[in-house]
Design a protein around this motif. Structure first.
Motif, PDB file in Angstrom:
ATOM      1  N   SER A  18       0.846  -1.239   0.099  1.00 57.10           N
ATOM      2  CA  SER A  18      -0.130  -0.087   0.025  1.00 57.10           C
ATOM      3  C   SER A  18       0.987   1.180   0.119  1.00 57.10           C
ATOM      4  O   SER A  18       1.651   1.455   0.968  1.00 57.10           O
ATOM      5  N   GLU A  19       0.823   2.055  -1.227  1.00 54.23           N
ATOM      6  CA  GLU A  19       1.519   2.962  -0.911  1.00 54.23           C
ATOM      7  C   GLU A  19       1.127   4.308  -0.162  1.00 54.23           C
ATOM      8  O   GLU A  19       1.993   4.916   0.457  1.00 54.23           O
ATOM      9  N   ASP A  20      -0.184   4.181   0.194  1.00 49.98           N
ATOM     10  CA  ASP A  20      -0.602   5.126   1.253  1.00 49.98           C
ATOM     11  C   ASP A  20      -0.299   4.792   2.662  1.00 49.98           C
ATOM     12  O   ASP A  20       0.376   5.720   3.321  1.00 49.98           O
ATOM     13  N   TYR A  21      -0.005   3.558   2.854  1.00 49.35           N
ATOM     14  CA  TYR A  21       0.456   3.027   4.263  1.00 49.35           C
ATOM     15  C   TYR A  21       2.154   3.593   4.292  1.00 49.35           C
ATOM     16  O   TYR A  21       2.480   3.919   5.372  1.00 49.35           O
ATOM     17  N   LEU A  22       2.774   3.102   3.202  1.00 49.19           N
ATOM     18  CA  LEU A  22       4.389   3.613   2.925  1.00 49.19           C
ATOM     19  C   LEU A  22       4.512   5.028   3.389  1.00 49.19           C
ATOM     20  O   LEU A  22       5.438   5.504   4.150  1.00 49.19           O
ATOM     21  N   GLU A  23       3.525   5.796   2.749  1.00 48.82           N
ATOM     22  CA  GLU A  23       3.564   7.179   3.074  1.00 48.82           C
ATOM     23  C   GLU A  23       3.254   7.506   4.402  1.00 48.82           C
ATOM     24  O   GLU A  23       3.745   8.351   4.950  1.00 48.82           O
ATOM     25  N   GLU A  24       2.411   6.754   5.066  1.00 52.19           N
ATOM     26  CA  GLU A  24       2.186   7.136   6.604  1.00 52.19           C
ATOM     27  C   GLU A  24       3.341   6.671   7.585  1.00 52.19           C
ATOM     28  O   GLU A  24       3.801   7.463   8.309  1.00 52.19           O
ATOM     29  N   VAL A  25       3.962   5.634   7.066  1.00 54.34           N
ATOM     30  CA  VAL A  25       5.151   5.218   7.816  1.00 54.34           C
ATOM     31  C   VAL A  25       6.269   6.085   7.846  1.00 54.34           C
ATOM     32  O   VAL A  25       6.906   6.423   8.745  1.00 54.34           O
ATOM     33  N   LEU A  26       6.378   6.740   6.574  1.00 52.25           N
ATOM     34  CA  LEU A  26       7.551   7.578   6.387  1.00 52.25           C
ATOM     35  C   LEU A  26       7.184   8.955   7.214  1.00 52.25           C
ATOM     36  O   LEU A  26       8.079   9.496   7.572  1.00 52.25           O
ATOM     37  N   SER A  27       5.789   9.357   7.404  1.00 53.41           N
ATOM     38  CA  SER A  27       5.720  10.475   7.898  1.00 53.41           C
ATOM     39  C   SER A  27       5.830  10.395   9.389  1.00 53.41           C
ATOM     40  O   SER A  27       6.233  11.418  10.058  1.00 53.41           O
TER      41      SER A  27
END
Length: 573
Positions: free
Chosen positions: A355-364
């Motif tokens: 999930s790209e959205d989840y990866l962005e959340e992790v990075l955030s």
């Protein structure tokens, strides 16, 4: 003849000796196991072993200034190299002095072999006052180590030492103590061949089977979290861990011991921030937790208050670790490297989509955690940044228990490789210096840096002489606030007052210089960066004393681990 000249006398090989003794058998087993360095203090109750080491000539002896320091050195050597650490002490008081440091090795799961003497066998347990006698030395060692053993027949020396080495390395690894009565050490025994006919496990070995349910849970997860501990490092599974994290798009939390199991500049690496609210929330919302070789300790889980998902897969070589702190839906017991290799093989057959959205959340979350912490540091942010900018990526960072280590040394200073982060797992102060010395003995071509506070540093300050004697290019960064800074802050938060935390310290610069360290005091981050560069360039024992009063306070005082102050306030049970 000078001491320096005495140290280079050519050793006599054991083969030239007329008789073979139990001490020779001990040394023969150490050499067979690949031991190159041993730490300790010579004594009338271990002298035959020391002499056997001299005659063999294969093992370098490091002369510590105390048995406590010697055990920490063996520990640091083992952690930094992955090899067996060996410490040799005397009987009674000498063995007891090592006990606290062996507890640290036990807490961190470090393979250390402790060789200690004992009174002559006819006097064991008699209480007759034989010199160095201890009431029950074996029980002291049993309480401090993974296991304690006594040599009961000189002829069994080789077998007992080999078994002890195996015990130290076997999961869960830890320190093993072997006591050898002094009369046994010099006993003449046959030099016989001891051969084992077991089938060895090859590097390319793999796991034949994994539960299909485990692969299904992993492949279907959309918000997976991996919690990596020291077991990843001890099994050499960092490559497999990173492959798994990238394959399934998982956030990776590391324990203190797991730092370096994945490079901390990796965008999916949360790091050692498990007790922070943002991380707790991420774990709570996850749909799968894979814990790998991690104890899930109290201080890293807010005393087990972090909520984990029902879908929890626990991977650990220690069967007793299963369900000890958190229930697992599936427990996979075995070597992490082999298990993760098999998991990755099976997942390669599955249709996965991260999930790209989840990866962005992790990075955030990763970025926000670091910004939150930086906001508390004040002038120490620049010191932390200077260290990471100037020091090589493979620097071994050793941390004693001190404010700066707890707040940012264990979190903001990024670790990129396994075995380059060492800390006090058991929480005892003062073990940093000898541990760093051991690490530097094992990694002479790399930079070892110690973060320490003035209070803890004085516990083993004499080991500075060991570093000088061995010409080790260790860099000590000493944060001087004239007391026990962590406890001051906890007392202030809990009681609004302080007791027994203010200390009179020496002039650390003069002290260091008198022993043979190059040393300077700094009062600003700019001065710190300049002195760190000088210390790196000289490649000699160096100390930088950080005058915390001159540098200034942190933006937010450190109040200890989460909930520490509240735990000490008066309350009804």
């Amino acid at each position: 003849m000078s001491q320096q000249e005495q140290l280079v006398i050519a050793p006599v090989k054991a083969s030239e000796q007329m008789e073979f003794t139990a001490a020779d058998a001990v040394v023969k087993e150490l050499v067979r196991a690949g031991v190159e360095v041993a730490f300790g203090i010579v004594s009338i109750h271990n002298m035959p072993i020391y002499d056997a080491i001299l005659r063999d000539g294969s093992i370098h002896l490091v002369c510590s200034r105390g048995e406590s320091g010697a055990a920490n050195m063996a520990d640091g050597y083992a952690r930094a190299t992955g090899k067996l650490g060996v410490v040799i002490t005397s009987t009674g008081t000498g063995a007891g002095n090592a006990a606290g440091s062996l507890i640290e090795s036990w807490a961190a799961g470090v393979p250390v072999l402790h060789l200690t003497g004992e009174v002559a066998s006819p006097y064991l347990g008699t209480g007759r006052g034989y010199i160095h006698e201890c009431k029950d030395q074996l029980s002291i060692m049993e309480g401090s180590c993974k296991k304690a053993m006594r040599l009961r027949r000189p002829e069994q020396a080789a077998a007992v030492i080999r078994q002890a080495i195996k015990e130290a390395a076997a999961a869960p690894s830890g320190p093993v103590s072997v006591e050898i009565p002094i009369d046994f050490q010099s006993a003449i025994i046959p030099d016989y061949s001891l051969e084992e006919v077991n089938v060895s496990v090859q590097e390319n070995s793999t796991i034949a089977y994994l539960p299909k349910e485990a692969i299904t849970k992993i492949s279907q997860a959309r918000r997976p979290v991996i919690w990596a501990g020291g077991g990843v490092i001890s099994s050499g599974a960092s490559k497999e861990l990173q492959e798994l994290a990238e394959r399934i798009g998982a956030a990776v939390i590391t324990s203190q011991s797991g730092k370096g199991s994945i490079p901390e500049d990796h965008p999916q690496c949360i790091g050692h921030f498990a007790s922070f609210e943002l991380t707790k929330d991420l774990v709570k919302k996850s749909d799968l937790l894979i814990s790998i070789g991690v104890r899930l300790r109290g201080n890293e889980t807010s005393n087990w208050k972090i909520e984990v998902p029902e879908n929890h897969i626990s991977i650990d070589a220690d069967l007793q670790a299963m369900n000890r702190n958190y229930a697992a839906a599936i427990g996979l017991a075995g070597d992490a490297k082999l298990i993760l290799r098999k998991v990755n093989e099976e997942l390669a057959k599955e249709s996965l989509s991260t999930s790209e959205d989840y990866l962005e959340e992790v990075l955030s979350v990763r970025k926000e955690l670091r910004l939150q912490l930086r906001a508390t540091l004040g002038p120490y942010e620049k010191i932390a940044d200077a260290m990471r900018k100037l020091l090589p990526r493979d620097t071994v960072l050793v941390r004693d228990v001190t404010v700066q280590a707890n707040v940012w040394g264990s979190r903001l200073f990024e670790i990129y490789q396994p075995r380059t982060s060492i800390h006090a797992s058991g929480g005892g102060i003062g073990q940093g210096l000898p541990t760093a010395i051991g690490a530097q003995m094992g990694c002479k071509d790399r930079q070892v840096v110690l973060l320490a506070g003035d209070g803890g540093f004085m516990v083993n300050v004499g080991e500075m002489a060991t570093a000088v004697q061995e010409s080790l290019p260790i860099i000590v960064i000493l944060f001087d606030d004239a007391g026990y800074g962590v406890l001051r802050n906890i007392q202030d938060a809990a009681y609004g007052r302080q007791v027994a935390v203010d200390l009179v310290s020496p002039d650390f610069v003069l002290l260091a210089q008198s022993i043979g360290f190059a040393s300077a005091k700094i009062g600003s981050p700019e001065e710190f960066a300049s002195e760190l560069e000088k210390a790196m360039d000289r490649r000699k024992p160096s100390m930088i004393v950080v005058d915390m009063e001159a540098v200034g306070p942190m933006a937010k005082p450190f109040g200890g681990p989460p909930g520490a102050a509240e735990a000490f306030k008066p309350k009804k049970l």
